[in-house]
Design a protein around this motif. Structure first.
Motif, PDB file in Angstrom:
ATOM      1  N   GLU A 164      -6.318   1.493  -9.004  1.00 53.44           N
ATOM      2  CA  GLU A 164      -5.468   1.324  -7.551  1.00 53.44           C
ATOM      3  C   GLU A 164      -6.303   1.000  -6.602  1.00 53.44           C
ATOM      4  O   GLU A 164      -5.903  -0.112  -5.716  1.00 53.44           O
ATOM      5  N   VAL A 165      -7.444   1.215  -6.584  1.00 50.45           N
ATOM      6  CA  VAL A 165      -8.429   0.653  -5.494  1.00 50.45           C
ATOM      7  C   VAL A 165      -8.795  -0.747  -5.877  1.00 50.45           C
ATOM      8  O   VAL A 165      -8.639  -1.414  -4.843  1.00 50.45           O
ATOM      9  N   HIS A 166      -8.954  -1.045  -6.982  1.00 50.00           N
ATOM     10  CA  HIS A 166      -8.902  -2.522  -7.157  1.00 50.00           C
ATOM     11  C   HIS A 166      -7.869  -3.427  -6.835  1.00 50.00           C
ATOM     12  O   HIS A 166      -7.859  -4.247  -6.281  1.00 50.00           O
ATOM     13  N   GLU A 167      -6.736  -2.874  -7.021  1.00 49.87           N
ATOM     14  CA  GLU A 167      -5.410  -3.694  -6.597  1.00 49.87           C
ATOM     15  C   GLU A 167      -5.321  -3.687  -5.105  1.00 49.87           C
ATOM     16  O   GLU A 167      -5.063  -4.688  -4.719  1.00 49.87           O
ATOM     17  N   ILE A 168      -5.953  -2.793  -4.370  1.00 50.28           N
ATOM     18  CA  ILE A 168      -5.863  -2.972  -3.013  1.00 50.28           C
ATOM     19  C   ILE A 168      -6.836  -3.758  -2.497  1.00 50.28           C
ATOM     20  O   ILE A 168      -6.640  -4.496  -1.732  1.00 50.28           O
ATOM     21  N   LEU A 169      -8.088  -3.675  -3.168  1.00 55.20           N
ATOM     22  CA  LEU A 169      -9.104  -5.027  -3.103  1.00 55.20           C
ATOM     23  C   LEU A 169      -8.491  -6.144  -3.074  1.00 55.20           C
ATOM     24  O   LEU A 169      -8.511  -7.288  -2.392  1.00 55.20           O
ATOM     25  N   MET A 170      -7.900  -6.423  -4.180  1.00 54.55           N
ATOM     26  CA  MET A 170      -7.035  -7.939  -4.540  1.00 54.55           C
ATOM     27  C   MET A 170      -6.198  -8.118  -3.506  1.00 54.55           C
ATOM     28  O   MET A 170      -6.025  -9.303  -3.275  1.00 54.55           O
ATOM     29  N   MET A 171      -5.411  -7.029  -2.964  1.00 59.53           N
ATOM     30  CA  MET A 171      -4.378  -7.466  -2.190  1.00 59.53           C
ATOM     31  C   MET A 171      -5.327  -8.087  -0.891  1.00 59.53           C
ATOM     32  O   MET A 171      -4.729  -9.014  -0.189  1.00 59.53           O
ATOM     33  N   LEU A 220       0.732  -1.148  -0.065  1.00 56.73           N
ATOM     34  CA  LEU A 220       0.065  -0.085  -0.126  1.00 56.73           C
ATOM     35  C   LEU A 220       0.891   1.171   0.117  1.00 56.73           C
ATOM     36  O   LEU A 220       0.342   2.224  -0.698  1.00 56.73           O
ATOM     37  N   GLU A 221       1.837   1.217   0.791  1.00 51.33           N
ATOM     38  CA  GLU A 221       2.635   2.331   0.756  1.00 51.33           C
ATOM     39  C   GLU A 221       3.376   2.604  -0.565  1.00 51.33           C
ATOM     40  O   GLU A 221       3.611   3.721  -0.715  1.00 51.33           O
ATOM     41  N   ALA A 222       3.684   1.336  -1.361  1.00 54.93           N
ATOM     42  CA  ALA A 222       4.419   1.682  -2.706  1.00 54.93           C
ATOM     43  C   ALA A 222       3.289   2.295  -3.546  1.00 54.93           C
ATOM     44  O   ALA A 222       3.642   3.211  -4.276  1.00 54.93           O
ATOM     45  N   ILE A 223       2.160   1.937  -3.240  1.00 49.51           N
ATOM     46  CA  ILE A 223       1.036   2.225  -4.401  1.00 49.51           C
ATOM     47  C   ILE A 223       0.961   3.722  -4.158  1.00 49.51           C
ATOM     48  O   ILE A 223       0.845   4.531  -5.049  1.00 49.51           O
ATOM     49  N   LEU A 224       1.139   4.435  -2.714  1.00 47.09           N
ATOM     50  CA  LEU A 224       0.933   5.559  -2.439  1.00 47.09           C
ATOM     51  C   LEU A 224       1.897   6.612  -2.500  1.00 47.09           C
ATOM     52  O   LEU A 224       1.948   7.743  -1.965  1.00 47.09           O
ATOM     53  N   GLU A 225       3.146   5.912  -2.895  1.00 51.68           N
ATOM     54  CA  GLU A 225       4.377   6.808  -2.660  1.00 51.68           C
ATOM     55  C   GLU A 225       4.490   8.191  -3.542  1.00 51.68           C
ATOM     56  O   GLU A 225       4.962   9.086  -2.864  1.00 51.68           O
ATOM     57  N   THR A 283      -7.629   4.942   3.868  1.00 55.02           N
ATOM     58  CA  THR A 283      -6.486   5.794   3.825  1.00 55.02           C
ATOM     59  C   THR A 283      -5.954   6.128   2.497  1.00 55.02           C
ATOM     60  O   THR A 283      -5.317   7.429   2.352  1.00 55.02           O
ATOM     61  N   ALA A 284      -6.176   5.215   1.522  1.00 59.38           N
ATOM     62  CA  ALA A 284      -5.634   5.825   0.182  1.00 59.38           C
ATOM     63  C   ALA A 284      -6.478   6.884  -0.350  1.00 59.38           C
ATOM     64  O   ALA A 284      -5.746   7.884  -1.085  1.00 59.38           O
ATOM     65  N   VAL A 285      -7.712   7.156   0.018  1.00 57.72           N
ATOM     66  CA  VAL A 285      -8.655   8.013  -0.701  1.00 57.72           C
ATOM     67  C   VAL A 285      -8.356   9.459   0.033  1.00 57.72           C
ATOM     68  O   VAL A 285      -7.948  10.534  -0.471  1.00 57.72           O
ATOM     69  N   GLN A 286      -7.811   9.185   1.457  1.00 57.05           N
ATOM     70  CA  GLN A 286      -7.511  10.467   2.173  1.00 57.05           C
ATOM     71  C   GLN A 286      -6.270  10.988   1.852  1.00 57.05           C
ATOM     72  O   GLN A 286      -5.937  12.268   1.466  1.00 57.05           O
ATOM     73  N   ILE A 287      -5.156  10.108   1.840  1.00 55.03           N
ATOM     74  CA  ILE A 287      -3.916  10.444   1.696  1.00 55.03           C
ATOM     75  C   ILE A 287      -3.648  11.141  -0.033  1.00 55.03           C
ATOM     76  O   ILE A 287      -2.999  11.865  -0.182  1.00 55.03           O
ATOM     77  N   SER A 288      -4.419  10.517  -1.002  1.00 56.96           N
ATOM     78  CA  SER A 288      -4.362  10.802  -2.216  1.00 56.96           C
ATOM     79  C   SER A 288      -5.491  12.108  -2.449  1.00 56.96           C
ATOM     80  O   SER A 288      -5.459  12.616  -3.547  1.00 56.96           O
TER      81      SER A 288
END
Ligand code: MG
Length: 237
Positions: A82-89, A27-32, A69-74
């Motif tokens: 990217e949301v799909h990727e997080i769901l798959m994780m 997740l940290e890499a996706i949001l880097e 977290t991803a929605v807020q940070i971005s």
């Protein structure tokens, strides 16, 4: 005399927190490109803590907290992909094979004739039940309890329902707040077996100053500890 042993499951019988740790790194890499890793980590932890009251413990709640977290940070700029990727994780975590700690089967087999064995785990019922099935350990246990919290009242309820006297009960697990403190408070034995990662909910700094508190390096040391406690008890009588 100890007659009943309660085992925590996640990070005690099998590895669990390592999956959270690895997924968080992804997740940290996706949001880097939106925020530094430390900021993502801090935000995710705050979000998890705030959400646990509504989502409970477990991977599904963790996945929702990652998306939040991803929605807020971005600032809303996270893409659908990217949301799909997080769901798959999250789904990959739910689908992961169960990797047992070393010697778990040997230890349980050596204890099952002498003690009643309980598995006491908290979290999402479906996920926990799936993991128990995948572990192949279910038959070792006389009772399996999936509870929503591991607080004094939850343990008291389990002990009362099964007619277990707390002073004959030993609980072993990787969390001081969840597996040790409530059982000590009820008058039982609490054994801590640390795991290399500790969930944000389970952090605890000080050891409980208690005569029925013990710490082991690994589950393999439990049979010897039980023998020692019995010998000390016999010497006291
Ligand atoms: Mg645990």
């Amino acid at each position: 005399m100890i007659t009943e042993i309660g085992f925590d499951a996640d990070d005690t019988l099998w590895h669990c927190e390592n999956h959270f740790f690895e997924t968080q790194a992804r997740l940290e890499a996706i949001l880097e490109h939106h925020a530094p890793r430390e900021e993502v980590e801090a935000k995710l932890h705050d979000t998890e803590l705030a959400n646990v009251r509504l989502f409970g413990y477990g991977i599904k709640g963790f996945t929702l907290s990652m998306i939040e977290t991803a929605v807020q940070i971005s600032r809303g700029k996270i893409t659908g992909d990217e949301v799909h990727e997080i769901l798959m994780m999250g789904k990959a975590m739910l689908d992961a094979p169960v990797e047992l700690m070393p010697n778990v089967r040997t230890v349980l087999a050596s204890l099952q004739d002498k003690y009643r064995l309980s598995l006491i785990t908290k979290g999402d019922v479906l996920d926990q039940t799936n993991k128990i099935d995948k572990s192949g350990l279910g038959d070792f246990f006389d009772r399996i309890e999936v509870v929503q919290q591991k607080e004094v009242d939850n343990y008291r309820d389990v002990l009362t329902r099964h007619g277990i006297d707390a002073e004959h009960f030993l609980m072993i697990g990787n969390s001081i707040p969840s597996d040790v403190l409530p059982v000590l408070e009820l008058g039982g034995w609490g054994v801590h077996v640390p795991y290399r990662h500790t969930a944000v909910f389970e952090r605890h700094v000080d050891d409980p100053p208690h005569e029925r508190f013990r710490r082991l390096e690994s589950l393999s040391e439990l049979p010897a500890l039980l023998t020692k406690i019995e010998q000390e008890g016999a010497a006291d009588r």
